[in-house]
Design a protein around this motif. Structure first.
Motif, PDB file in Angstrom:
ATOM      1  N   GLU A  39      -1.847  -9.601  10.391  1.00  0.00           N
ATOM      2  CA  GLU A  39      -3.135  -9.080  10.845  1.00  0.00           C
ATOM      3  C   GLU A  39      -4.235  -9.281   9.803  1.00  0.00           C
ATOM      4  OE1 GLU A  39      -2.957  -5.112  12.416  1.00  0.00           O
ATOM      5  OE2 GLU A  39      -0.985  -5.413  13.340  1.00  0.00           O
ATOM      6  N   GLU A  40      -3.878  -9.916   8.675  1.00  0.00           N
ATOM      7  CA  GLU A  40      -4.824 -10.203   7.591  1.00  0.00           C
ATOM      8  C   GLU A  40      -5.494  -8.930   7.085  1.00  0.00           C
ATOM      9  OE1 GLU A  40      -7.501 -13.193   8.979  1.00  0.00           O
ATOM     10  OE2 GLU A  40      -5.991 -14.787   8.926  1.00  0.00           O
ATOM     11  N   LEU A  41      -4.664  -7.904   6.842  1.00  0.00           N
ATOM     12  CA  LEU A  41      -5.154  -6.634   6.322  1.00  0.00           C
ATOM     13  C   LEU A  41      -4.755  -6.485   4.858  1.00  0.00           C
ATOM     14  CD1 LEU A  41      -4.297  -4.170   9.247  1.00  0.00           C
ATOM     15  CD2 LEU A  41      -6.542  -5.077   8.641  1.00  0.00           C
ATOM     16  N   ASP A  42      -5.607  -5.846   4.083  1.00  0.00           N
ATOM     17  CA  ASP A  42      -5.298  -5.532   2.694  1.00  0.00           C
ATOM     18  C   ASP A  42      -4.157  -4.514   2.669  1.00  0.00           C
ATOM     19  OD1 ASP A  42      -5.243  -4.964   0.022  1.00  0.00           O
ATOM     20  OD2 ASP A  42      -7.137  -3.861  -0.018  1.00  0.00           O
ATOM     21  N   PHE A  43      -3.074  -4.849   1.953  1.00  0.00           N
ATOM     22  CA  PHE A  43      -1.911  -3.965   1.908  1.00  0.00           C
ATOM     23  C   PHE A  43      -1.669  -3.467   0.479  1.00  0.00           C
ATOM     24  CE2 PHE A  43       2.714  -3.087   3.069  1.00  0.00           C
ATOM     25  CZ  PHE A  43       2.402  -2.097   3.987  1.00  0.00           C
ATOM     26  N   GLU A  44      -2.762  -3.170  -0.207  1.00  0.00           N
ATOM     27  CA  GLU A  44      -2.674  -2.677  -1.576  1.00  0.00           C
ATOM     28  C   GLU A  44      -1.882  -1.370  -1.625  1.00  0.00           C
ATOM     29  OE1 GLU A  44      -5.588  -1.216  -5.237  1.00  0.00           O
ATOM     30  OE2 GLU A  44      -6.438  -2.040  -3.389  1.00  0.00           O
ATOM     31  N   ASP A  45      -0.945  -1.286  -2.586  1.00  0.00           N
ATOM     32  CA  ASP A  45      -0.076  -0.111  -2.735  1.00  0.00           C
ATOM     33  C   ASP A  45       0.734   0.165  -1.473  1.00  0.00           C
ATOM     34  OD1 ASP A  45      -0.959   0.477  -5.380  1.00  0.00           O
ATOM     35  OD2 ASP A  45      -2.783   1.343  -4.535  1.00  0.00           O
ATOM     36  N   ASN A  46       0.985  -0.883  -0.681  1.00  0.00           N
ATOM     37  CA  ASN A  46       1.770  -0.765   0.559  1.00  0.00           C
ATOM     38  C   ASN A  46       1.115   0.170   1.571  1.00  0.00           C
ATOM     39  OD1 ASN A  46       4.069  -2.485  -0.123  1.00  0.00           O
ATOM     40  ND2 ASN A  46       4.508  -0.926  -1.670  1.00  0.00           N
ATOM     41  N   ILE A  47      -0.231   0.153   1.584  1.00  0.00           N
ATOM     42  CA  ILE A  47      -1.005   0.980   2.512  1.00  0.00           C
ATOM     43  C   ILE A  47      -2.095   0.105   3.129  1.00  0.00           C
ATOM     44  CG2 ILE A  47      -2.487   3.015   2.769  1.00  0.00           C
ATOM     45  CD1 ILE A  47      -1.271   3.914  -0.002  1.00  0.00           C
ATOM     46  N   ALA A  48      -2.199   0.114   4.446  1.00  0.00           N
ATOM     47  CA  ALA A  48      -3.283  -0.588   5.132  1.00  0.00           C
ATOM     48  C   ALA A  48      -4.206   0.447   5.769  1.00  0.00           C
ATOM     49  CB  ALA A  48      -2.723  -1.524   6.201  1.00  0.00           C
ATOM     50  N   VAL A  49      -5.504   0.290   5.573  1.00  0.00           N
ATOM     51  CA  VAL A  49      -6.492   1.182   6.186  1.00  0.00           C
ATOM     52  C   VAL A  49      -7.501   0.310   6.928  1.00  0.00           C
ATOM     53  CG1 VAL A  49      -8.145   3.031   5.855  1.00  0.00           C
ATOM     54  CG2 VAL A  49      -6.202   2.824   4.286  1.00  0.00           C
TER      55      VAL A  49
END
Length: 336
Positions: free
Chosen positions: A152-162
């Motif tokens: 989905e091309e989402l930022d997954f920083e720290d294994n969290i997507a917002v």
């Protein structure tokens, strides 16, 4: 191959090259630490030197982390295993001549969820005479993986997507980022059990604001409240770090080793022959591995050895989760 002495502004993983022929090599990926313990200087001079020492070790070893816990007033060091932290402690005491006291090693658990929670509201509303505070955020919360984030091309920083899915401007643009920041910060510090939350996706779907009382701080708090409420509805569970363990043992002691692995909630993946010894590949929870090297030597008259590395986080059995949380409640805060 060359050796360079005295570099102070480079870190492990940096690329050193000719300025006229710039090149950047891919950096190594280091997993998150899985075990932590407190470390305290004995004197004021030790306190100053310890801070410098930890920064130096961090530059040399990216898999090592340290932080300061404001609630307990302790410095927390984190690494990839019991041996890793023992080596760090020895380096500080013996090589750097700093007097310190260390606490008991603690496993770094994680939180996650098992189901989706939809349309959960976080409302921060406060009125105290003058200008009030108002922030209103509605979210979906669901389990999520790195593969899904990449798709989905989402930022997954720290294994969290917002993700922001607001349509129609029910929340002004200037308040979206504070709400997302509040969600991320809350997930990183723990929601239900006091451990960082991972493998989740939060979607902001609605909300409201007031012209006078709404502010960035109010929406940051609203985002925090929304995540706390949603996590409570989404089946929160604890995850524990699983280690990949390879034990080398003579054949006559194989039964002792395999029986011990089973008693530690371990799973034997396979057993290979290596000449006159056996190599046992197993997956064992880190919480069951304290003092493991010493134990297997005792079971094999000193002839068995083991190596281990972090494999993944897995959901903890409910009975074990209850034990961990009861121990945490009985022994004070045990977050890191």
């Amino acid at each position: 191959i060359v050796a360079v002495v005295g570099i102070k502004d480079s870190y492990t993983g940096d690329t050193l090259c000719d300025p006229d022929k710039p090149i950047i090599l891919e950096r190594m990926h280091f997993p998150e630490p899985v075990i932590s313990m407190s470390i305290e200087p004995k004197g004021s001079d030790d306190k100053r030197r310890l801070s410098d020492a930890l920064a130096t070790i961090r530059r040399e070893d990216p898999s090592f982390r340290y932080s300061y816990d404001d609630e307990t007033g302790q410095t927390i060091i984190s690494g990839m295993g019991e041996l890793h932290l023992d080596i760090i402690r020895t380096k500080i005491v013996r090589d750097m001549k700093i007097n310190v006291e260390v606490g008991k090693s603690k496993v770094s658990y994680r939180e996650t969820i098992t189901k989706k929670a939809e349309y959960v509201r976080g409302l921060h509303k406060k009125q105290s005479g003058g200008r009030g505070q108002f922030g209103d955020v509605i979210i979906h919360l669901e389990p999520f993986t790195a593969e899904q984030a990449a798709a989905e091309e989402l930022d997954f920083e720290d294994n969290i997507a917002v993700e922001n899915a607001i349509v129609g401007g029910s929340i002004p643009k200037e308040f979206i980022k504070p709400a997302m920041d509040g969600i991320r910060q809350t997930a990183k510090t723990g929601v239900k059990f006091g451990y960082p939350m991972i493998n989740i996706k939060v979607t902001i779907v609605d909300g409201s604001s007031q012209d006078v009382d709404s502010s960035q701080v109010a929406f940051e708090l609203a985002g925090r409240l929304a995540l706390i409420a949603a996590a409570d509805q989404a089946g929160p569970v604890l995850l524990e770090p699983i280690m990949k363990v390879v034990v080398t043992v003579p054949d006559e002691y194989l039964g002792n080793i395999t029986g011990d692995i089973s008693s530690r909630r371990g799973m034997i993946v396979n057993t290979d022959d290596r000449g006159v010894v056996k190599m046992v590949n197993a997956e064992i929870p880190l919480s069951e591995l304290f003092g493991y090297t010493t134990d297997i030597r005792g079971m094999s008259q000193g002839r068995a050895s083991a190596t281990m590395e972090f494999l993944e986080y897995r959901q903890m059995p409910n009975s074990m989760m209850k034990e961990v949380l009861e121990a945490q409640a009985g022994g004070g805060k045990d977050k890191k």
